[in-house]
Design an enzyme around this catalytic site. Sequence first.
Site, PDB file in Angstrom:
ATOM      1  N   CYS A  30      -5.315  -9.558   3.171  1.00  0.00           N
ATOM      2  CA  CYS A  30      -6.431  -8.680   3.703  1.00  0.00           C
ATOM      3  C   CYS A  30      -7.668  -9.519   4.046  1.00  0.00           C
ATOM      4  O   CYS A  30      -7.957  -9.479   5.087  1.00  0.00           O
ATOM      5  CB  CYS A  30      -7.003  -7.761   2.423  1.00  0.00           C
ATOM      6  SG  CYS A  30      -5.518  -6.343   2.285  1.00  0.00           S
TER       7      CYS A  30
ATOM      8  N   GLU B 199      -4.108  -5.780  -5.116  1.00  0.00           N
ATOM      9  CA  GLU B 199      -2.750  -6.412  -5.517  1.00  0.00           C
ATOM     10  C   GLU B 199      -2.911  -6.930  -7.102  1.00  0.00           C
ATOM     11  O   GLU B 199      -3.888  -7.516  -7.129  1.00  0.00           O
ATOM     12  CB  GLU B 199      -2.036  -7.276  -4.566  1.00  0.00           C
ATOM     13  CG  GLU B 199      -1.602  -6.753  -3.288  1.00  0.00           C
ATOM     14  CD  GLU B 199      -1.150  -7.732  -2.173  1.00  0.00           C
ATOM     15  OE1 GLU B 199      -0.802  -8.885  -2.521  1.00  0.00           O
ATOM     16  OE2 GLU B 199      -1.102  -7.547  -1.073  1.00  0.00           O
TER      17      GLU B 199
ATOM     18  N   GLY C 128      -7.479 -15.990  -0.148  1.00  0.00           N
ATOM     19  CA  GLY C 128      -6.038 -16.016   0.943  1.00  0.00           C
ATOM     20  C   GLY C 128      -5.761 -14.468   0.851  1.00  0.00           C
ATOM     21  O   GLY C 128      -6.600 -13.487   0.597  1.00  0.00           O
TER      22      GLY C 128
ATOM     23  N   LYS D 273      -3.065 -14.952  -5.529  1.00  0.00           N
ATOM     24  CA  LYS D 273      -3.913 -14.553  -6.821  1.00  0.00           C
ATOM     25  C   LYS D 273      -2.801 -14.326  -7.932  1.00  0.00           C
ATOM     26  O   LYS D 273      -1.816 -13.861  -7.587  1.00  0.00           O
ATOM     27  CB  LYS D 273      -4.913 -13.424  -6.262  1.00  0.00           C
ATOM     28  CG  LYS D 273      -4.372 -12.177  -6.373  1.00  0.00           C
ATOM     29  CD  LYS D 273      -5.574 -11.151  -6.242  1.00  0.00           C
ATOM     30  CE  LYS D 273      -5.152  -9.602  -5.886  1.00  0.00           C
ATOM     31  NZ  LYS D 273      -5.825  -8.660  -5.845  1.00  0.00           N
TER      32      LYS D 273
ATOM     33  N   ASN E 273     -14.413  -5.317   2.573  1.00  0.00           N
ATOM     34  CA  ASN E 273     -13.656  -6.906   2.389  1.00  0.00           C
ATOM     35  C   ASN E 273     -14.575  -8.129   2.946  1.00  0.00           C
ATOM     36  O   ASN E 273     -14.585  -9.098   2.338  1.00  0.00           O
ATOM     37  CB  ASN E 273     -12.457  -6.804   3.338  1.00  0.00           C
ATOM     38  CG  ASN E 273     -11.099  -6.280   2.309  1.00  0.00           C
ATOM     39  OD1 ASN E 273     -11.531  -6.077   1.209  1.00  0.00           O
ATOM     40  ND2 ASN E 273     -10.245  -5.929   2.883  1.00  0.00           N
TER      41      ASN E 273
ATOM     42  N   GLY F 188     -13.838 -21.288  -6.258  1.00  0.00           N
ATOM     43  CA  GLY F 188     -12.571 -21.851  -6.533  1.00  0.00           C
ATOM     44  C   GLY F 188     -11.877 -22.385  -5.061  1.00  0.00           C
ATOM     45  O   GLY F 188     -12.853 -23.048  -4.401  1.00  0.00           O
TER      46      GLY F 188
ATOM     47  N   VAL G  50       0.787  -1.106  -0.138  1.00  0.00           N
ATOM     48  CA  VAL G  50       0.071  -0.079   0.079  1.00  0.00           C
ATOM     49  C   VAL G  50       0.924   1.292  -0.211  1.00  0.00           C
ATOM     50  O   VAL G  50       0.818   2.103  -0.854  1.00  0.00           O
ATOM     51  CB  VAL G  50      -1.019  -0.115   1.281  1.00  0.00           C
ATOM     52  CG1 VAL G  50      -1.615   1.392   1.243  1.00  0.00           C
ATOM     53  CG2 VAL G  50      -1.950  -1.001   1.245  1.00  0.00           C
TER      54      VAL G  50
ATOM     55  N   THR H 256      -5.594  -0.851   7.283  1.00  0.00           N
ATOM     56  CA  THR H 256      -6.866  -1.275   7.620  1.00  0.00           C
ATOM     57  C   THR H 256      -7.080  -1.388   9.103  1.00  0.00           C
ATOM     58  O   THR H 256      -6.058  -2.214   9.701  1.00  0.00           O
ATOM     59  CB  THR H 256      -7.233  -2.547   6.952  1.00  0.00           C
ATOM     60  OG1 THR H 256      -6.982  -2.299   5.598  1.00  0.00           O
ATOM     61  CG2 THR H 256      -8.618  -3.035   7.216  1.00  0.00           C
TER      62      THR H 256
END
Length: 436
Positions: A266, A158, A263, A327, A214, A259, A11, A121
């Site tokens: 966050c 990300e 993960g 990801k 989130n 899926g 970030v 956060t």
Amino acid sequence: MNIAIVGTGYVGLVSGACFSEMGVHVTCVDVDERKIENLKKGIIPIYEPGLEEMVHKNVIAGRLQFTTDLTTCLDDVDVVFSAVGTPPDEDGSADLRYVLEVAKTIGRNITKYVLVVTKSTVPVGTAQKVKATIQEELNIRGVGIEFDVASNPEFLKEGNAIDDFMKPDRVVVGVESNRAQVILEKLYKPYMMNNNRMIFTDIPSAEMIKYAANAMLATRISFMNDMANLCEIVGADINMVRKGIGTDVRIGSKFLFSGCGYGGSCFPKDVKALIKTASMKGYEMLVLKAVESVNETQKTILYDKLWKHFNGDLKGKTITLWGLAFKPETDDIREATSLVLIDLLLKAGCRVKVYDPIAMEECKRKFSDRIIYSVNMYDAALDADALLLVTEWKEFRLPSWAVLNKTMQQTVIIDGRNIYDKKEMVENGFSYYCIG
Ligand code: NAD
């Protein structure tokens, strides 16, 4: 405008680069000396598309600099953003140690007005803790210096962080003074030229918005994974169901893919922290507890499918993982499904071969020589008894089935992201399993 950003991670570094891109003078601060030394030499500590070029360009232009010592720039900055990590504490709550350390340093050293903005956060009430910490330090010093606190949670993803920062869906800012609002409006104005998407709220609401966002996204994922598991049992196809419900405008088509679990740095920690915040106030977040529990199970689902295929006889089998990052387009493996799978496979006595286009180094630090690191995706699949697709990197989307057919020991593919076509896989001679 001159600003400092404390915490030069995913970030902080992206924010620093993107603010400097708009002409702001930015000092990025981090306690990690190696990271700062490397950044000074032009070595970027994380993988994020477009970041390296943007950092280099703004360093050369003299708008972006790096230091390990926040106190060296405090006299020159109008705003200090805090973008330090807020990892989960042992009980799941957000660990605010680093956020409050930054506040202490500010309180001990400011000599003039500064706006202190929390970008990390953090749970509701943190800005008030930051304010109290700074005030305490000023009291100890016996000085009366004005300052403001604000909350500006970050929504970048990300892998797409630069674009998200430069063209945000919205910028949420929680303030309690007009002075703070005016400064942040000015700072974000360049990103709002076509359409003003700034949302000003009170500070507790801004802090909560990030967790609510989130938690909602994690809920969609776990809901679809739960539906996918039921689809398998009753003979429906989750991809058809996804299309069928995603076209309802009230639902929308984004974030509806099933899926092998979510993960990253966050969702898992923020869902946990929200559950903890509620329980500390005597309230139970029933939906989020279920979201978390579905996700834990989902992270083992590829292993369960593998176990069933081989009737539990996994000892000595060579199992390949395509994808380690949580990801695509990131090197971040924090809380990644791959980590859970590797642990399970090693415990079962498998020989584990892995390949990821970017996240191999991170994984080496964690597993060292307990697994085999391959130079490319086909090398990883060589002699494998089964291949698990864990992260849907673009290069995994259209592999040569002919090569895999020839080089794998047994042609078993378990697709954790539903990117392959079942019919095509069967026609090419594979035993194929997907999610739902
Ligand atoms: P990160 O771990 O990549 O970076 C945090 C940095 O802070 C590290 O480099 C660490 O050395 C530094 N740091 C710790 N204490 C410090 C101190 N006292 N002074 C200076 N530097 C210090 O973390 P991140 O992924 O960038 O996340 C930062 C915050 O932003 C977290 O609260 C996270 O939840 C939130 N967030 C992350 C993302 C994401 O996609 N990663 C997106 C939105 C929000």
